[in-house]
Design a protein around this motif. Structure first.
Motif, PDB file in Angstrom:
ATOM      1  N   SER A 115      63.655 -34.366  -4.603  1.00  0.00           N
ATOM      2  CA  SER A 115      62.191 -34.340  -4.590  1.00  0.00           C
ATOM      3  C   SER A 115      61.699 -33.855  -3.225  1.00  0.00           C
ATOM      4  CB  SER A 115      61.630 -35.731  -4.877  1.00  0.00           C
ATOM      5  OG  SER A 115      61.943 -36.623  -3.809  1.00  0.00           O
ATOM      6  N   GLU A 116      60.397 -33.622  -3.113  1.00  0.00           N
ATOM      7  CA  GLU A 116      59.823 -33.159  -1.845  1.00  0.00           C
ATOM      8  C   GLU A 116      60.064 -34.193  -0.738  1.00  0.00           C
ATOM      9  OE1 GLU A 116      58.630 -30.123  -1.646  1.00  0.00           O
ATOM     10  OE2 GLU A 116      58.937 -29.826  -3.790  1.00  0.00           O
ATOM     11  N   TRP A 117      59.877 -35.467  -1.066  1.00  0.00           N
ATOM     12  CA  TRP A 117      60.105 -36.522  -0.080  1.00  0.00           C
ATOM     13  C   TRP A 117      61.580 -36.606   0.292  1.00  0.00           C
ATOM     14  CZ3 TRP A 117      56.780 -38.566   3.012  1.00  0.00           C
ATOM     15  CH2 TRP A 117      55.434 -38.667   2.640  1.00  0.00           C
ATOM     16  N   ALA A 118      62.456 -36.420  -0.689  1.00  0.00           N
ATOM     17  CA  ALA A 118      63.894 -36.474  -0.428  1.00  0.00           C
ATOM     18  C   ALA A 118      64.317 -35.393   0.560  1.00  0.00           C
ATOM     19  CB  ALA A 118      64.673 -36.332  -1.734  1.00  0.00           C
ATOM     20  N   LEU A 119      63.728 -34.198   0.442  1.00  0.00           N
ATOM     21  CA  LEU A 119      64.052 -33.105   1.362  1.00  0.00           C
ATOM     22  C   LEU A 119      63.642 -33.451   2.789  1.00  0.00           C
ATOM     23  CD1 LEU A 119      63.022 -29.967  -0.766  1.00  0.00           C
ATOM     24  CD2 LEU A 119      65.323 -30.876  -0.375  1.00  0.00           C
ATOM     25  N   LEU A 120      62.471 -34.064   2.936  1.00  0.00           N
ATOM     26  CA  LEU A 120      61.994 -34.452   4.269  1.00  0.00           C
ATOM     27  C   LEU A 120      62.858 -35.568   4.851  1.00  0.00           C
ATOM     28  CD1 LEU A 120      58.126 -34.399   3.687  1.00  0.00           C
ATOM     29  CD2 LEU A 120      59.538 -32.661   4.805  1.00  0.00           C
ATOM     30  N   ILE A 121      63.244 -36.529   3.999  1.00  0.00           N
ATOM     31  CA  ILE A 121      64.141 -37.602   4.455  1.00  0.00           C
ATOM     32  C   ILE A 121      65.493 -37.025   4.861  1.00  0.00           C
ATOM     33  CG2 ILE A 121      65.412 -39.657   3.706  1.00  0.00           C
ATOM     34  CD1 ILE A 121      62.986 -40.303   1.903  1.00  0.00           C
ATOM     35  N   LEU A 122      65.964 -36.033   4.115  1.00  0.00           N
ATOM     36  CA  LEU A 122      67.232 -35.371   4.429  1.00  0.00           C
ATOM     37  C   LEU A 122      67.169 -34.722   5.808  1.00  0.00           C
ATOM     38  CD1 LEU A 122      70.049 -34.406   3.695  1.00  0.00           C
ATOM     39  CD2 LEU A 122      69.028 -32.572   2.336  1.00  0.00           C
ATOM     40  N   VAL A 123      66.074 -34.040   6.109  1.00  0.00           N
ATOM     41  CA  VAL A 123      65.898 -33.422   7.430  1.00  0.00           C
ATOM     42  C   VAL A 123      65.935 -34.493   8.522  1.00  0.00           C
ATOM     43  CG1 VAL A 123      64.293 -32.177   8.933  1.00  0.00           C
ATOM     44  CG2 VAL A 123      64.594 -31.445   6.564  1.00  0.00           C
ATOM     45  N   ALA A 124      65.239 -35.605   8.273  1.00  0.00           N
ATOM     46  CA  ALA A 124      65.196 -36.693   9.256  1.00  0.00           C
ATOM     47  C   ALA A 124      66.587 -37.284   9.491  1.00  0.00           C
ATOM     48  CB  ALA A 124      64.235 -37.783   8.786  1.00  0.00           C
ATOM     49  N   LEU A 125      67.340 -37.496   8.423  1.00  0.00           N
ATOM     50  CA  LEU A 125      68.679 -38.067   8.557  1.00  0.00           C
ATOM     51  C   LEU A 125      69.629 -37.121   9.286  1.00  0.00           C
ATOM     52  CD1 LEU A 125      69.173 -39.746   5.050  1.00  0.00           C
ATOM     53  CD2 LEU A 125      68.851 -40.891   7.254  1.00  0.00           C
ATOM     54  N   ILE A 126      69.548 -35.836   8.967  1.00  0.00           N
ATOM     55  CA  ILE A 126      70.385 -34.842   9.665  1.00  0.00           C
ATOM     56  C   ILE A 126      70.077 -34.858  11.155  1.00  0.00           C
ATOM     57  CG2 ILE A 126      70.832 -32.375   9.963  1.00  0.00           C
ATOM     58  CD1 ILE A 126      70.344 -32.102   6.912  1.00  0.00           C
ATOM     59  N   THR A 127      68.792 -34.898  11.484  1.00  0.00           N
ATOM     60  CA  THR A 127      68.371 -34.927  12.886  1.00  0.00           C
ATOM     61  C   THR A 127      68.877 -36.174  13.588  1.00  0.00           C
ATOM     62  OG1 THR A 127      66.352 -33.705  12.304  1.00  0.00           O
ATOM     63  CG2 THR A 127      66.378 -34.840  14.432  1.00  0.00           C
ATOM     64  N   ILE A 128      68.681 -37.323  12.972  1.00  0.00           N
ATOM     65  CA  ILE A 128      69.072 -38.603  13.585  1.00  0.00           C
ATOM     66  C   ILE A 128      70.579 -38.676  13.793  1.00  0.00           C
ATOM     67  CG2 ILE A 128      69.213 -41.099  13.189  1.00  0.00           C
ATOM     68  CD1 ILE A 128      66.482 -40.814  11.711  1.00  0.00           C
ATOM     69  N   PHE A 129      71.351 -38.355  12.762  1.00  0.00           N
ATOM     70  CA  PHE A 129      72.802 -38.470  12.876  1.00  0.00           C
ATOM     71  C   PHE A 129      73.385 -37.431  13.835  1.00  0.00           C
ATOM     72  CE2 PHE A 129      72.481 -41.153   9.130  1.00  0.00           C
ATOM     73  CZ  PHE A 129      73.482 -42.083   9.360  1.00  0.00           C
ATOM     74  N   THR A 130      72.800 -36.241  13.882  1.00  0.00           N
ATOM     75  CA  THR A 130      73.271 -35.228  14.839  1.00  0.00           C
ATOM     76  C   THR A 130      73.044 -35.698  16.262  1.00  0.00           C
ATOM     77  OG1 THR A 130      72.807 -33.416  13.297  1.00  0.00           O
ATOM     78  CG2 THR A 130      72.998 -32.847  15.628  1.00  0.00           C
ATOM     79  N   ILE A 131      71.886 -36.270  16.525  1.00  0.00           N
ATOM     80  CA  ILE A 131      71.574 -36.785  17.865  1.00  0.00           C
ATOM     81  C   ILE A 131      72.482 -37.956  18.209  1.00  0.00           C
ATOM     82  CG2 ILE A 131      69.807 -37.947  19.249  1.00  0.00           C
ATOM     83  CD1 ILE A 131      67.716 -36.281  17.719  1.00  0.00           C
ATOM     84  N   LEU A 132      72.683 -38.870  17.251  1.00  0.00           N
ATOM     85  CA  LEU A 132      73.533 -40.035  17.498  1.00  0.00           C
ATOM     86  C   LEU A 132      74.972 -39.620  17.816  1.00  0.00           C
ATOM     87  CD1 LEU A 132      72.347 -42.589  14.782  1.00  0.00           C
ATOM     88  CD2 LEU A 132      72.077 -42.779  17.261  1.00  0.00           C
TER      89      LEU A 132
END
Length: 384
Positions: free
Chosen positions: A343-360
């Protein structure tokens, strides 16, 4: 009095430029590394193109890493030009030079391959059949020679972005010969002529590579990332380094804003320009040359902003972010795909998770790396 003040300011700026040349590091170029890295990462979020709301916008205006990738290759050549030691023109010397250049990032590269292998194992059905192939490709990737094959099955294997480190490693091997040519430059006119020559060589090789790709589908990674083409970007960067060294030009806020506006406009519009691939590549190269030179000589507000401690530090970790983001994106993206979260929200959450885990992962890696270095230094101290 005003004249004396202006004279002092000019002297201060000249002194600052001289010190920057001596230190071989130009802070605004370091800060730009982070901006360019973010552009590349954005272009790898291809799943955004599936959105019904902003998919067309992403595909048309945001999926364009070309300028950023070109910048990193030219910046590498720019920095190498200021190396205090000139390696000899021999295979051995070239290899030693290349190994020394990638030595620091290589452990992070190994970690990124392990993350990529985790994704391959997670997505494959026949793991036993996959392991021998994974072993062969993994050994090839460890050598950093995979991009010379010109085949994506090797160059983009395991971790799709590792082609960059492979390509630039092979380009480093060729640097002694490239430097020997650039060191023959005696004035700015010769430098400009040499830049034009390198651009022509790049365009000719690109056209030849495209012709080969169209006739031999197995060689599908010649034109974009092959070291035989990308090494000339380093050569161009070396020539820009010469121009910067010999130039007393100082680019102010006006010039910085102008080239930035042109670059941003081109970034958003490139995918819509109805030009031949060869023409687009020519525009890519010319824009990157001007962009790099302007900001190398930059003394305006944009350069000041890019030279802050925060931006310089972000620039220093950009390669780690680059190496780690792609396997993270593939792992988390596969989980979302398997569960049908699109879904549209799922895509945005996916971007957020990729960003967070890459930084971590990046900061965790740097933390462990710093601890190991500190322990190694203490051990050396005790031996002394």
């Amino acid at each position: 009095m005003e004249h004396n003040l202006a004279s002092k300011q000019a002297s201060k700026q000249a002194s600052k430029q001289a010190s920057r040349q001596a230190s071989k590091r130009i802070p605004q170029l370091e800060g730009l590394r982070f901006i360019m890295c973010c552009i590349i990462i954005l272009s790898h979020l291809e799943f955004l193109g599936e959105s019904e709301i902003f998919g067309d916008f992403y595909n048309t205006y945001l999926h364009n890493p070309t300028l950023a990738v070109d910048y990193f290759f030219m910046l590498s050549g720019f920095g190498i030009y200021f190396s205090s030691k000139r390696p000899e023109c021999s295979i051995k010397s070239g290899l030693e030079f290349a190994v020394a250049k990638v030595k620091k990032i290589y452990p992070a590269y190994i970690v990124s391959l392990l993350l990529g292998m985790a994704w391959v194992c997670f997505t494959t059905d026949g793991l036993i059949k996959t392991l021998p192939k994974l072993f062969i490709i993994g050994i090839t990737d460890l050598t950093l020679f995979q991009s010379i094959t010109g085949m994506t099955i090797f160059s983009h294997s395991i971790n799709g972005v590792c082609w960059f480190l492979s390509t630039i490693f092979i380009c480093y091997i060729a640097c002694p010969w490239l430097l020997s040519v650039v060191d023959k430059i005696r004035n700015k006119s010769q430098a400009l002529i040499m830049i034009c020559s390198f651009v022509v060589i790049t365009l000719a090789l690109s056209s030849g590579a495209l012709l080969i790709q169209n006739n031999l589908s197995v060689l599908n990674d010649l034109r974009y990332g092959h070291p035989f083409i990308r090494c000339w970007y380093l050569a161009i960067g070396m020539c820009i380094g010469y121009l910067y060294k010999e130039s007393k030009t100082q680019m102010g806020s006006g010039q910085e804003l102008l080239i930035s506006a042109i670059a941003i406009t081109y970034f958003f519009g490139r995918n819509s320009i109805p030009f031949d691939k060869g023409v687009l590549r020519f525009l890519d190269i010319v824009l990157c040359i001007i962009f790099l030179y302007v900001f190398a000589c930059g003394r305006g507000k944009l350069s000041d902003g890019l030279s802050t401690k925060l931006m310089v530090n972000l620039g220093k970790i950009s390669m780690y972010l680059f190496l780690f983001h792609y396997p993270v994106r593939m792992l988390i993206g596969t989980v979302f795909e398997n569960y049908g979260w699109n879904s549209e929200w799922a895509l945005l959450i996916l971007v957020a998770l990729i960003t967070i885990f890459t930084i971590l992962i990046t900061f965790l890696y740097r933390f462990v790396e710093d601890r190991l270095k500190a322990r190694q230094n203490r051990f050396r101290t005790t031996l002394l």
